[in-house]
Motif scaffolding. Structure first.
Motif, PDB file in Angstrom:
ATOM      1  N   MET A 140     -36.265 -26.019  -6.433  1.00 51.26           N
ATOM      2  CA  MET A 140     -35.121 -25.305  -5.847  1.00 51.26           C
ATOM      3  C   MET A 140     -33.795 -25.906  -6.330  1.00 51.26           C
ATOM      4  SD  MET A 140     -36.131 -22.720  -4.171  1.00 51.26           S
ATOM      5  CE  MET A 140     -34.636 -22.295  -3.310  1.00 51.26           C
ATOM      6  N   LEU A 141     -33.735 -27.235  -6.426  1.00 52.85           N
ATOM      7  CA  LEU A 141     -32.517 -27.875  -6.937  1.00 52.85           C
ATOM      8  C   LEU A 141     -32.256 -27.440  -8.371  1.00 52.85           C
ATOM      9  CD1 LEU A 141     -32.784 -31.582  -5.656  1.00 52.85           C
ATOM     10  CD2 LEU A 141     -31.403 -29.726  -4.702  1.00 52.85           C
ATOM     11  N   ASN A 142     -33.287 -27.481  -9.208  1.00 47.10           N
ATOM     12  CA  ASN A 142     -33.122 -27.134 -10.622  1.00 47.10           C
ATOM     13  C   ASN A 142     -32.719 -25.670 -10.802  1.00 47.10           C
ATOM     14  OD1 ASN A 142     -33.577 -29.686 -11.653  1.00 47.10           O
ATOM     15  ND2 ASN A 142     -35.773 -29.366 -11.884  1.00 47.10           N
ATOM     16  N   GLN A 143     -33.332 -24.768 -10.054  1.00 45.02           N
ATOM     17  CA  GLN A 143     -32.953 -23.351 -10.128  1.00 45.02           C
ATOM     18  C   GLN A 143     -31.490 -23.170  -9.737  1.00 45.02           C
ATOM     19  OE1 GLN A 143     -35.591 -20.838  -7.833  1.00 45.02           O
ATOM     20  NE2 GLN A 143     -37.403 -21.826  -8.694  1.00 45.02           N
ATOM     21  N   SER A 144     -31.088 -23.849  -8.692  1.00 47.51           N
ATOM     22  CA  SER A 144     -29.707 -23.738  -8.217  1.00 47.51           C
ATOM     23  C   SER A 144     -28.725 -24.340  -9.214  1.00 47.51           C
ATOM     24  CB  SER A 144     -29.567 -24.411  -6.852  1.00 47.51           C
ATOM     25  OG  SER A 144     -30.369 -23.747  -5.898  1.00 47.51           O
ATOM     26  N   LEU A 145     -29.068 -25.477  -9.818  1.00 48.75           N
ATOM     27  CA  LEU A 145     -28.198 -26.093 -10.832  1.00 48.75           C
ATOM     28  C   LEU A 145     -28.026 -25.159 -12.029  1.00 48.75           C
ATOM     29  CD1 LEU A 145     -29.521 -29.770 -10.768  1.00 48.75           C
ATOM     30  CD2 LEU A 145     -27.232 -29.004 -10.071  1.00 48.75           C
ATOM     31  N   LYS A 146     -29.107 -24.542 -12.468  1.00 49.42           N
ATOM     32  CA  LYS A 146     -29.038 -23.621 -13.605  1.00 49.42           C
ATOM     33  C   LYS A 146     -28.141 -22.419 -13.274  1.00 49.42           C
ATOM     34  CE  LYS A 146     -33.516 -24.916 -15.548  1.00 49.42           C
ATOM     35  NZ  LYS A 146     -32.978 -25.881 -16.453  1.00 49.42           N
ATOM     36  N   HIS A 147     -28.255 -21.928 -12.039  1.00 51.65           N
ATOM     37  CA  HIS A 147     -27.413 -20.804 -11.626  1.00 51.65           C
ATOM     38  C   HIS A 147     -25.934 -21.203 -11.604  1.00 51.65           C
ATOM     39  CE1 HIS A 147     -26.352 -17.006  -9.780  1.00 51.65           C
ATOM     40  NE2 HIS A 147     -25.582 -17.696  -8.952  1.00 51.65           N
ATOM     41  N   ILE A 148     -25.643 -22.381 -11.076  1.00 45.97           N
ATOM     42  CA  ILE A 148     -24.253 -22.867 -11.053  1.00 45.97           C
ATOM     43  C   ILE A 148     -23.705 -22.931 -12.478  1.00 45.97           C
ATOM     44  CG2 ILE A 148     -22.795 -24.890 -10.599  1.00 45.97           C
ATOM     45  CD1 ILE A 148     -24.695 -25.493  -8.200  1.00 45.97           C
ATOM     46  N   CYS A 149     -24.501 -23.454 -13.390  1.00 45.04           N
ATOM     47  CA  CYS A 149     -24.063 -23.554 -14.787  1.00 45.04           C
ATOM     48  C   CYS A 149     -23.851 -22.167 -15.390  1.00 45.04           C
ATOM     49  CB  CYS A 149     -25.070 -24.353 -15.613  1.00 45.04           C
ATOM     50  SG  CYS A 149     -25.005 -26.114 -15.221  1.00 45.04           S
ATOM     51  N   LYS A 150     -24.760 -21.261 -15.113  1.00 44.09           N
ATOM     52  CA  LYS A 150     -24.667 -19.904 -15.668  1.00 44.09           C
ATOM     53  C   LYS A 150     -23.374 -19.213 -15.237  1.00 44.09           C
ATOM     54  CE  LYS A 150     -27.150 -15.563 -16.069  1.00 44.09           C
ATOM     55  NZ  LYS A 150     -28.407 -14.850 -15.786  1.00 44.09           N
ATOM     56  N   VAL A 151     -23.079 -19.240 -13.938  1.00 42.36           N
ATOM     57  CA  VAL A 151     -21.880 -18.548 -13.449  1.00 42.36           C
ATOM     58  C   VAL A 151     -20.593 -19.234 -13.881  1.00 42.36           C
ATOM     59  CG1 VAL A 151     -23.083 -17.497 -11.490  1.00 42.36           C
ATOM     60  CG2 VAL A 151     -21.846 -19.639 -11.170  1.00 42.36           C
ATOM     61  N   ASN A 152     -20.686 -20.486 -14.298  1.00 50.87           N
ATOM     62  CA  ASN A 152     -19.501 -21.207 -14.761  1.00 50.87           C
ATOM     63  C   ASN A 152     -19.430 -21.325 -16.277  1.00 50.87           C
ATOM     64  OD1 ASN A 152     -17.947 -22.212 -12.305  1.00 50.87           O
ATOM     65  ND2 ASN A 152     -20.058 -22.718 -11.764  1.00 50.87           N
ATOM     66  N   GLY A 153     -20.316 -20.590 -16.977  1.00 51.53           N
ATOM     67  CA  GLY A 153     -20.284 -20.572 -18.433  1.00 51.53           C
ATOM     68  C   GLY A 153     -20.688 -21.889 -19.074  1.00 51.53           C
ATOM     69  N   LEU A 154     -21.518 -22.664 -18.398  1.00 51.61           N
ATOM     70  CA  LEU A 154     -21.988 -23.951 -18.915  1.00 51.61           C
ATOM     71  C   LEU A 154     -23.422 -23.807 -19.403  1.00 51.61           C
ATOM     72  CD1 LEU A 154     -20.598 -26.153 -16.010  1.00 51.61           C
ATOM     73  CD2 LEU A 154     -19.635 -25.917 -18.310  1.00 51.61           C
ATOM     74  N   PRO A 155     -23.857 -24.709 -20.267  1.00 57.01           N
ATOM     75  CA  PRO A 155     -25.245 -24.649 -20.739  1.00 57.01           C
ATOM     76  C   PRO A 155     -26.233 -24.751 -19.569  1.00 57.01           C
ATOM     77  CG  PRO A 155     -23.982 -26.222 -22.036  1.00 57.01           C
ATOM     78  CD  PRO A 155     -23.112 -25.803 -20.893  1.00 57.01           C
TER      79      PRO A 155
END
Length: 184
Positions: free
Chosen positions: A108-123
Motif C-alpha cells: 500500500m505504501l509503494n502504490q501510494s508513493l508511485k501515485h504521488i510521483c505520477k501526479v507530480n510528474g516525477l519518475p
C-alpha cells in the motif's frame, strides 16, 4: 501534495525511514516503545536477528523533530514498553501473519508513493526502499564517511554500503575540481 490518507501515510513513512538512517519497513513494524529512549531509537535489524547468530549489532538512530512528530502522529496510543510503536502488526499474530501484514502494508505504501510521483510528474520508479538508498547517498554526498553510513544502515560489509551509493553528481565533481589547486 497528497490527496488520500494512504498517500499522506506513505509520504510520512518514507521520510521517517529517510530521517531514521534508512530504517526498513520490517524494522519499523517490529519497533516497540522500549526501543525509544529520550531522543534515540535503538534496535537490532530483523534481518540480522534471523541470519547472524552472535553478530547482532544494535543500531542507534537519533530522532529529529520530524521523526518524533511522525511517531506521535502514527504511534499506538497504548504506550507500554512491549507495545509495537506502529499499528502494522500485533504481538498475538503468528510470524506468518505478521510477515503478510508487513508485505500488505509495504504494498500500500509503494502504490501510494508511485501515485504521488505520477501526479507530480516525477519518475514512478520509487519504492519505500528508495528512502534507504537516498539516505546513504545523501549522507555520503554531504561528507559523511562510508564507514559511518555502513554502521547506520547496519551493514556488516562496507561493500554492501557501496552498492547503495548512487555516486556524486556533476556539480559536486565540478566544485571539487575547482578546489584542487587552491593552496591558500
Amino acid at each position: 501534495p497528497t490527496s488520500t490518507p494512504w498517500q499522506e501515510k506513505a509520504k510520512d513513512f518514507f521520510f521517517l525511514s529517510f530521517s531514521c538512517s534508512g530504517i526498513n519497513l520490517k524494522d519499523l513494524a517490529y519497533l516497540r516503545y522500549r526501543d525509544i529512549q529520550d531522543d534515540r531509537l535503538t534496535f537490532v535489524r530483523a534481518k540480522t536477528r534471523l541470519t547472524s547468530k552472535g553478530n547482532q549489532k544494535a543500531i542507534t538512530v537519533y530522532l529529529n523533530d520530524f521523526s518524533k512528530q511522525i511517531i506521535k502522529k502514527y504511534g499506538n496510543p497504548e504506550i507500554t514498553p512491549e507495545t509495537f510503536v506502529f499499528d502494522i502488526i500485533r504481538a498475538d499474530q503468528s510470524a506468518e501473519v505478521q510477515r503478510k501484514k508487513i508485505i500488505a502494508f509495504l504494498s500500500m505504501l509503494n502504490q501510494s508513493l508511485k501515485h504521488i510521483c505520477k501526479v507530480n510528474g516525477l519518475p514512478e520508479t520509487i519504492s519505500f526502499y528508495t528512502a534507504r538508498h537516498s539516505y546513504a547517498t545523501t549522507a555520503i554526498r554531504s561528507g559523511v564517511s562510508m564507514e559511518f553510513v555502513s554502521e547506520a544502515l547496519g551493514h556488516n560489509n562496507i561493500t554492501t554500503t557501496q552498492a547503495y551509493f548512487a555516486g556524486f553528481d556533476d556539480q559536486s565533481k565540478k566544485e571539487f575540481a575547482e578546489t584542487l589547486m587552491n593552496f591558500e
